[in-house]
Write a protein that holds these residues in place. Structure first.
Motif, PDB file in Angstrom:
ATOM      1  N   MET A  71       0.822  -1.362   0.062  1.00  9.87           N
ATOM      2  CA  MET A  71       0.066  -0.004  -0.048  1.00  9.87           C
ATOM      3  C   MET A  71       0.863   1.110  -0.144  1.00  9.87           C
ATOM      4  O   MET A  71       1.926   1.338   0.708  1.00  9.87           O
ATOM      5  N   SER A  72       0.491   2.091  -0.910  1.00  8.62           N
ATOM      6  CA  SER A  72       1.060   3.542  -0.800  1.00  8.62           C
ATOM      7  C   SER A  72      -0.129   4.563   0.050  1.00  8.62           C
ATOM      8  O   SER A  72      -1.066   4.164  -0.174  1.00  8.62           O
ATOM      9  N   VAL A  73       0.694   5.103   0.906  1.00  7.11           N
ATOM     10  CA  VAL A  73      -0.084   6.013   1.841  1.00  7.11           C
ATOM     11  C   VAL A  73       0.717   7.302   1.989  1.00  7.11           C
ATOM     12  O   VAL A  73       1.961   7.295   2.113  1.00  7.11           O
ATOM     13  N   GLY A  99      10.414   2.717  -1.564  1.00  4.44           N
ATOM     14  CA  GLY A  99       9.606   2.655  -2.701  1.00  4.44           C
ATOM     15  C   GLY A  99       8.334   3.184  -2.883  1.00  4.44           C
ATOM     16  O   GLY A  99       7.828   3.771  -1.870  1.00  4.44           O
ATOM     17  N   LYS A 100       7.758   2.901  -4.222  1.00  2.00           N
ATOM     18  CA  LYS A 100       6.290   3.689  -4.231  1.00  2.00           C
ATOM     19  C   LYS A 100       5.361   3.094  -3.083  1.00  2.00           C
ATOM     20  O   LYS A 100       4.608   3.923  -2.542  1.00  2.00           O
ATOM     21  N   ASP A 101       5.338   1.795  -2.844  1.00  2.03           N
ATOM     22  CA  ASP A 101       4.449   1.462  -1.881  1.00  2.03           C
ATOM     23  C   ASP A 101       5.228   1.357  -0.530  1.00  2.03           C
ATOM     24  O   ASP A 101       6.305   0.898  -0.573  1.00  2.03           O
ATOM     25  N   CYS A 102       4.769   2.216   0.506  1.00  2.30           N
ATOM     26  CA  CYS A 102       5.537   2.314   1.735  1.00  2.30           C
ATOM     27  C   CYS A 102       5.325   1.108   2.627  1.00  2.30           C
ATOM     28  O   CYS A 102       6.097   1.134   3.650  1.00  2.30           O
ATOM     29  N   LEU A 103       4.170   0.112   2.444  1.00  2.00           N
ATOM     30  CA  LEU A 103       4.004  -0.734   3.542  1.00  2.00           C
ATOM     31  C   LEU A 103       3.705  -2.087   2.783  1.00  2.00           C
ATOM     32  O   LEU A 103       2.934  -2.271   1.674  1.00  2.00           O
ATOM     33  N   ILE A 104       3.861  -3.073   3.503  1.00  3.32           N
ATOM     34  CA  ILE A 104       3.638  -4.487   2.578  1.00  3.32           C
ATOM     35  C   ILE A 104       3.232  -5.251   4.029  1.00  3.32           C
ATOM     36  O   ILE A 104       3.549  -5.435   5.206  1.00  3.32           O
TER      37      ILE A 104
END
Length: 147
Positions: A71-73, A99-104
């Motif tokens: 997720m990108s937040v 990266g573009k998505d800051c959460l996994i």
């Protein structure tokens, strides 16, 4: 802190089976049970060993689907979202990454309808991207002594 090769061996044994007694570990590493207990206590005190857990098979609990959701937040929503993670009982891990998505995040879910509900809840905070897990080829990897 790991002091020597005996500490590494103790760590490896505990990672394989955290329910081993100090006597069992002592036989494997060639120390007395009290010496093993002291070493384990030191590793716990320094938080090298952070705890002991039971590994549960989510499918046996009716959670037949697992997924990673990246997720990108944005900056404004980040802290309020991370403060609300306990509202996602399906989530088993959440890692901040670059990266573009800051959460996994990793989720165990009942079915695709449940996944859709979670995605809809997450979408209120950012832009989720979903990856369904087909098979976990390795779980709970061990930290081992460097070569």
């Amino acid at each position: 802190m790991v002091k020597d090769e005996l500490d590494w061996k103790i760590l490896e044994l505990l990672q394989e089976n955290a329910r081993l007694s100090f006597a069992q570990i002592a036989r494997e590493v060639g120390l007395s049970p009290s010496a093993v207990a002291e070493r384990v206590q030191r590793m716990e005190d320094t938080e090298l060993i952070m705890g002991y857990t039971a590994n549960v098979d989510p499918t046996k609990l009716g959670w037949s689907l697992s997924a990673f959701i990246m997720m990108s937040v944005n900056r404004i929503n980040f802290q309020p979202f991370t403060d609300s993670l306990d509202q996602y009982p399906e989530m088993v891990s959440c890692t901040r990454v670059t990266g573009k998505d800051c959460l996994i995040m990793k989720f165990h879910l009942k079915d695709s309808k449940h996944l859709e509900e979670v995605i809809n809840r997450l979408a209120q905070h950012g832009d989720p991207t979903t990856l369904l897990i087909l098979n976990e080829l390795m779980q709970h990897g061990k930290v081992t002594m460097p070569i």
